[in-house]
Every structure is written in structure tokens, then in C-alpha cells.
Design a protein around this motif. Structure first.
Motif, PDB file in Angstrom:
ATOM      1  N   ARG A 164       0.793  -1.196   0.314  1.00  0.00           N
ATOM      2  CA  ARG A 164       0.002  -0.117   0.000  1.00  0.00           C
ATOM      3  C   ARG A 164       0.872   1.465  -0.110  1.00  0.00           C
ATOM      4  O   ARG A 164       0.619   2.245  -0.351  1.00  0.00           O
ATOM      5  N   TYR A 165       1.918   1.217   0.700  1.00  0.00           N
ATOM      6  CA  TYR A 165       2.964   2.168   0.723  1.00  0.00           C
ATOM      7  C   TYR A 165       3.977   2.672   0.059  1.00  0.00           C
ATOM      8  O   TYR A 165       4.618   3.441  -0.236  1.00  0.00           O
ATOM      9  N   THR A 166       3.971   1.421  -1.016  1.00  0.00           N
ATOM     10  CA  THR A 166       5.232   1.552  -2.046  1.00  0.00           C
ATOM     11  C   THR A 166       4.671   1.632  -3.491  1.00  0.00           C
ATOM     12  O   THR A 166       5.345   2.038  -4.461  1.00  0.00           O
ATOM     13  N   HIS A 167       3.451   1.149  -3.563  1.00  0.00           N
ATOM     14  CA  HIS A 167       2.959   1.121  -5.083  1.00  0.00           C
ATOM     15  C   HIS A 167       1.387   1.975  -5.239  1.00  0.00           C
ATOM     16  O   HIS A 167       0.761   1.348  -5.974  1.00  0.00           O
ATOM     17  N   ARG A 168       1.206   2.894  -4.403  1.00  0.00           N
ATOM     18  CA  ARG A 168       0.200   3.677  -4.831  1.00  0.00           C
ATOM     19  C   ARG A 168       0.511   5.259  -4.781  1.00  0.00           C
ATOM     20  O   ARG A 168       1.657   5.655  -4.056  1.00  0.00           O
ATOM     21  N   VAL A 169      -0.211   6.100  -5.500  1.00  0.00           N
ATOM     22  CA  VAL A 169       0.126   7.580  -5.710  1.00  0.00           C
ATOM     23  C   VAL A 169      -0.558   8.068  -4.238  1.00  0.00           C
ATOM     24  O   VAL A 169      -1.046   7.454  -3.338  1.00  0.00           O
ATOM     25  N   ALA A 170      -0.269   9.411  -4.175  1.00  0.00           N
ATOM     26  CA  ALA A 170      -0.749  10.176  -3.098  1.00  0.00           C
ATOM     27  C   ALA A 170      -2.092  10.220  -2.760  1.00  0.00           C
ATOM     28  O   ALA A 170      -2.606   9.962  -1.619  1.00  0.00           O
ATOM     29  N   ILE A 171      -2.840  10.023  -3.904  1.00  0.00           N
ATOM     30  CA  ILE A 171      -4.273   9.894  -3.682  1.00  0.00           C
ATOM     31  C   ILE A 171      -5.140   9.130  -4.716  1.00  0.00           C
ATOM     32  O   ILE A 171      -4.628   9.314  -6.009  1.00  0.00           O
ATOM     33  N   SER A 172      -5.859   8.138  -4.499  1.00  0.00           N
ATOM     34  CA  SER A 172      -6.527   7.257  -5.752  1.00  0.00           C
ATOM     35  C   SER A 172      -7.685   7.973  -5.918  1.00  0.00           C
ATOM     36  O   SER A 172      -8.284   8.878  -5.353  1.00  0.00           O
ATOM     37  N   ASN A 173      -8.250   7.482  -7.162  1.00  0.00           N
ATOM     38  CA  ASN A 173      -9.205   7.796  -7.901  1.00  0.00           C
ATOM     39  C   ASN A 173     -10.542   7.825  -7.018  1.00  0.00           C
ATOM     40  O   ASN A 173     -11.449   8.709  -7.168  1.00  0.00           O
ATOM     41  N   HIS A 174     -10.668   6.840  -6.100  1.00  0.00           N
ATOM     42  CA  HIS A 174     -12.175   6.828  -5.354  1.00  0.00           C
ATOM     43  C   HIS A 174     -12.160   7.667  -4.261  1.00  0.00           C
ATOM     44  O   HIS A 174     -13.295   7.984  -3.909  1.00  0.00           O
ATOM     45  N   ARG A 175     -11.139   8.352  -4.086  1.00  0.00           N
ATOM     46  CA  ARG A 175     -11.361   9.430  -3.059  1.00  0.00           C
ATOM     47  C   ARG A 175     -11.629  10.989  -3.664  1.00  0.00           C
ATOM     48  O   ARG A 175     -11.883  11.809  -2.970  1.00  0.00           O
ATOM     49  N   LEU A 176     -11.419  10.962  -5.181  1.00  0.00           N
ATOM     50  CA  LEU A 176     -11.814  12.324  -5.758  1.00  0.00           C
ATOM     51  C   LEU A 176     -13.297  12.307  -5.858  1.00  0.00           C
ATOM     52  O   LEU A 176     -14.029  11.483  -6.329  1.00  0.00           O
ATOM     53  N   VAL A 177     -14.001  13.586  -5.695  1.00  0.00           N
ATOM     54  CA  VAL A 177     -15.330  14.014  -5.484  1.00  0.00           C
ATOM     55  C   VAL A 177     -15.592  14.667  -6.723  1.00  0.00           C
ATOM     56  O   VAL A 177     -16.541  14.395  -7.649  1.00  0.00           O
ATOM     57  N   LYS A 183     -10.839  23.962  -8.161  1.00  0.00           N
ATOM     58  CA  LYS A 183     -10.498  23.229  -6.750  1.00  0.00           C
ATOM     59  C   LYS A 183     -11.081  21.813  -6.913  1.00  0.00           C
ATOM     60  O   LYS A 183     -12.165  21.525  -7.564  1.00  0.00           O
ATOM     61  N   VAL A 184     -10.167  20.929  -6.257  1.00  0.00           N
ATOM     62  CA  VAL A 184     -10.426  19.640  -6.300  1.00  0.00           C
ATOM     63  C   VAL A 184     -10.911  19.221  -4.894  1.00  0.00           C
ATOM     64  O   VAL A 184     -10.484  19.442  -3.930  1.00  0.00           O
ATOM     65  N   THR A 185     -12.102  18.643  -4.941  1.00  0.00           N
ATOM     66  CA  THR A 185     -12.733  18.188  -3.593  1.00  0.00           C
ATOM     67  C   THR A 185     -12.484  16.651  -3.418  1.00  0.00           C
ATOM     68  O   THR A 185     -12.608  15.798  -4.540  1.00  0.00           O
ATOM     69  N   PHE A 186     -11.987  16.149  -2.485  1.00  0.00           N
ATOM     70  CA  PHE A 186     -11.461  14.800  -2.051  1.00  0.00           C
ATOM     71  C   PHE A 186     -12.115  14.442  -0.563  1.00  0.00           C
ATOM     72  O   PHE A 186     -12.118  15.068   0.113  1.00  0.00           O
ATOM     73  N   ARG A 187     -12.402  12.831  -0.463  1.00  0.00           N
ATOM     74  CA  ARG A 187     -12.576  12.478   0.919  1.00  0.00           C
ATOM     75  C   ARG A 187     -11.259  12.333   1.445  1.00  0.00           C
ATOM     76  O   ARG A 187      -9.970  11.903   1.223  1.00  0.00           O
ATOM     77  N   TRP A 188     -11.354  12.328   3.027  1.00  0.00           N
ATOM     78  CA  TRP A 188     -10.270  12.139   3.794  1.00  0.00           C
ATOM     79  C   TRP A 188     -10.673  11.382   5.007  1.00  0.00           C
ATOM     80  O   TRP A 188     -11.743  11.453   5.513  1.00  0.00           O
ATOM     81  N   ARG A 189      -9.933  10.498   5.548  1.00  0.00           N
ATOM     82  CA  ARG A 189     -10.304   9.675   6.828  1.00  0.00           C
ATOM     83  C   ARG A 189      -9.785  10.430   7.977  1.00  0.00           C
ATOM     84  O   ARG A 189      -8.467  10.550   8.223  1.00  0.00           O
ATOM     85  N   ASP A 190     -10.566  10.940   9.045  1.00  0.00           N
ATOM     86  CA  ASP A 190     -10.008  11.437  10.137  1.00  0.00           C
ATOM     87  C   ASP A 190     -10.076  10.582  11.320  1.00  0.00           C
ATOM     88  O   ASP A 190     -10.739  10.027  11.953  1.00  0.00           O
ATOM     89  N   SER A 191      -8.630  10.230  11.453  1.00  0.00           N
ATOM     90  CA  SER A 191      -8.208   9.120  12.454  1.00  0.00           C
ATOM     91  C   SER A 191      -8.494   9.470  14.046  1.00  0.00           C
ATOM     92  O   SER A 191      -8.696   8.588  14.816  1.00  0.00           O
ATOM     93  N   ALA A 192      -8.620  10.536  14.064  1.00  0.00           N
ATOM     94  CA  ALA A 192      -8.883  11.369  15.580  1.00  0.00           C
ATOM     95  C   ALA A 192     -10.076  11.146  15.931  1.00  0.00           C
ATOM     96  O   ALA A 192     -10.490  11.257  17.009  1.00  0.00           O
ATOM     97  N   HIS A 193     -10.979  11.020  14.950  1.00  0.00           N
ATOM     98  CA  HIS A 193     -12.368  10.917  14.991  1.00  0.00           C
ATOM     99  C   HIS A 193     -13.171   9.688  14.719  1.00  0.00           C
ATOM    100  O   HIS A 193     -14.021   9.665  13.843  1.00  0.00           O
ATOM    101  N   HIS A 194     -12.573   8.583  14.949  1.00  0.00           N
ATOM    102  CA  HIS A 194     -13.066   6.990  14.743  1.00  0.00           C
ATOM    103  C   HIS A 194     -13.059   6.701  12.961  1.00  0.00           C
ATOM    104  O   HIS A 194     -13.864   6.270  12.471  1.00  0.00           O
ATOM    105  N   ASN A 195     -11.997   7.393  12.457  1.00  0.00           N
ATOM    106  CA  ASN A 195     -11.914   7.301  11.030  1.00  0.00           C
ATOM    107  C   ASN A 195     -13.087   7.801  10.205  1.00  0.00           C
ATOM    108  O   ASN A 195     -13.596   7.258   9.180  1.00  0.00           O
TER     109      ASN A 195
END
Length: 205
Positions: A164-177, A183-195
Motif C-alpha cells: 500500500r505504501y510503496t505502490h500507490r500514488v498520493a491520492i487514489s481515484n475513489h477519493r476524488l469527489v 478546486k479539487v474536492t476529495f475524501r479523507w479519513r479523520d483517524s482522530a474521530h473514529h476514521n
């Protein structure tokens, strides 16, 4: 297998000294793991591990840190037997944090004295010895974070983790909204608030 993460995050500082900071992250984290594991109070063994550099967080903000994947034990000093880590933890994170902090700050001090660091723009004041020394002192007043966790699986999980950490780009297509008004809107996971899944915007360049 255990996973440890060593982090350094100052706002603009790493941008101007990327090569030095990234190299120091690898070196200081490796020396910390080897030194603490060697201590008989904690493990008393020779260990091996691999490290992966991350420079971004989920929101694509600058967030330099290294992930270290470590077997849950090590070889005895005479290389005749395997020493297993404690059930509750691999190495104590508070000890790792203090040792890592000492190594990192000492290396910063030496690098400044040897003229290896660059300061431009709003950071130019740090080029003055007294200002740099004053900036360095508070770093010892706070605990430094080393995050350690037990992976949820065996060797297969380790390979998936590394992939996952060596063969992926900074952001994958499924995160792009969406893409609108530069402006590009994308999803992100907030690990500080239960993902919890959240949305962020970034200016397209």
C-alpha cells in the motif's frame, strides 16, 4: 510483527531542508529502535526492520514521518536463539520517544553548527545562532510521539501493508469527489474521530 511511526511536523521547516530532514528521520528512528532494543531492560536483542517514508497526511498536507515494520523480537547477541518481545508491547513508546527526541535534536544542533541547514523567507531569523538556540530549547519540553501498534495479521498483512505504501500514488481515484472552479474536492479519513469520512478542497495547479 509490530509497526512504529516516527513523526516530525513543523509547518514550513522541512520544505527548506527536505533532504536533510528525511535522511535524519530514517537515521534517528533506526538508531532509536536498535539502541532501545539492545537494552536488556527492554528486549536485549539485535533486531531488524524496514522503514517507509511518508511526506503527506490524509488531507495532503505536509506531514513527514517514517513507518517502521519490525518483527516481534530479535536475535540474542550470540545469534543462537530468538528473543520474543513482551506480550503487552514491543518496546516502550515513552522510552522510544525520549531517545528519538534526543537524537533528532542533537543532529539538528550539529547540522546548524556545520552550516548544513538553509533558512529563507519567513524562516531567515533562524539563521542567527541565538534565535536558533532559542527555537531548539522548547523541543525538549514536550514529549515526542512514537506510535506503536500490533498489526492485525501475519506475514500476509505485512506484505499488503508494504504494498500500500510503496505502490500507490498520493491520492487514489475513489477519493476524488469533484473538480470545479480550479478546486479539487476529495475524501479523507479523520483517524482522530473514529476514521470518520470528511471532505477537503485543494487548489488545482
Amino acid at each position: 510483527m509490530w509497526s512504529s511511526r516516527f513523526l516530525v511536523s513543523w509547518r514550513h521547516w522541512p520544505w527548506q531542508n527536505k533532504k536533510f530532514i528525511y535522511d535524519l528521520l530514517f537515521r534517528a528512528s533506526a538508531e532509536t529502535l536498535l539502541e532501545v532494543a539492545h537494552d536488556s531492560k527492554h528486549l536485549g536483542a539485535e533486531i531488524g526492520f524496514f522503514s517507509v517514508l511518508h511526506t503527506w497526511n490524509q488531507k495532503l498536507g505536509l506531514h513527514p514521518h517514517v513507518h517502521c515494520v519490525v518483527p516481534s523480537g530479535g536475535l540474542s547477541f550470540d545469534h543462537t536463539r530468538w528473543i520474543k518481545s513482551h506480550n503487552a508491547f514491543f518496546l516502550p513508546v515513552k522510552v522510544l520517544g525520549r531517545v528519538f527526541r534526543g537524537k533528532f535534536v542533537a543532529a539538528l544542533r550539529r547540522a546548524f553548527q556545520d552550516g548544513q541547514l538553509d533558512f529563507h523567507g519567513e524562516l531567515q531569523l533562524l539563521a542567527q545562532p541565538k534565535t536558533f538556540a532559542a527555537w531548539l530549547r522548547p523541543l525538549f519540553r514536550n514529549d515526542w510521539m512514537v506510535y506503536s501498534k500490533r498489526p492485525f495479521g501475519g506475514p500476509e498483512y505485512v506484505l499488503q501493508y508494504l504494498g500500500r505504501y510503496t505502490h500507490r500514488v498520493a491520492i487514489s481515484n475513489h477519493r476524488l469527489v469533484s473538480f470545479a472552479d480550479d478546486k479539487v474536492t476529495f475524501r479523507w479519513r479523520d483517524s482522530a474521530h473514529h476514521n470518520e469520512q470528511k471532505f477537503a478542497d485543494s487548489i488545482a495547479r
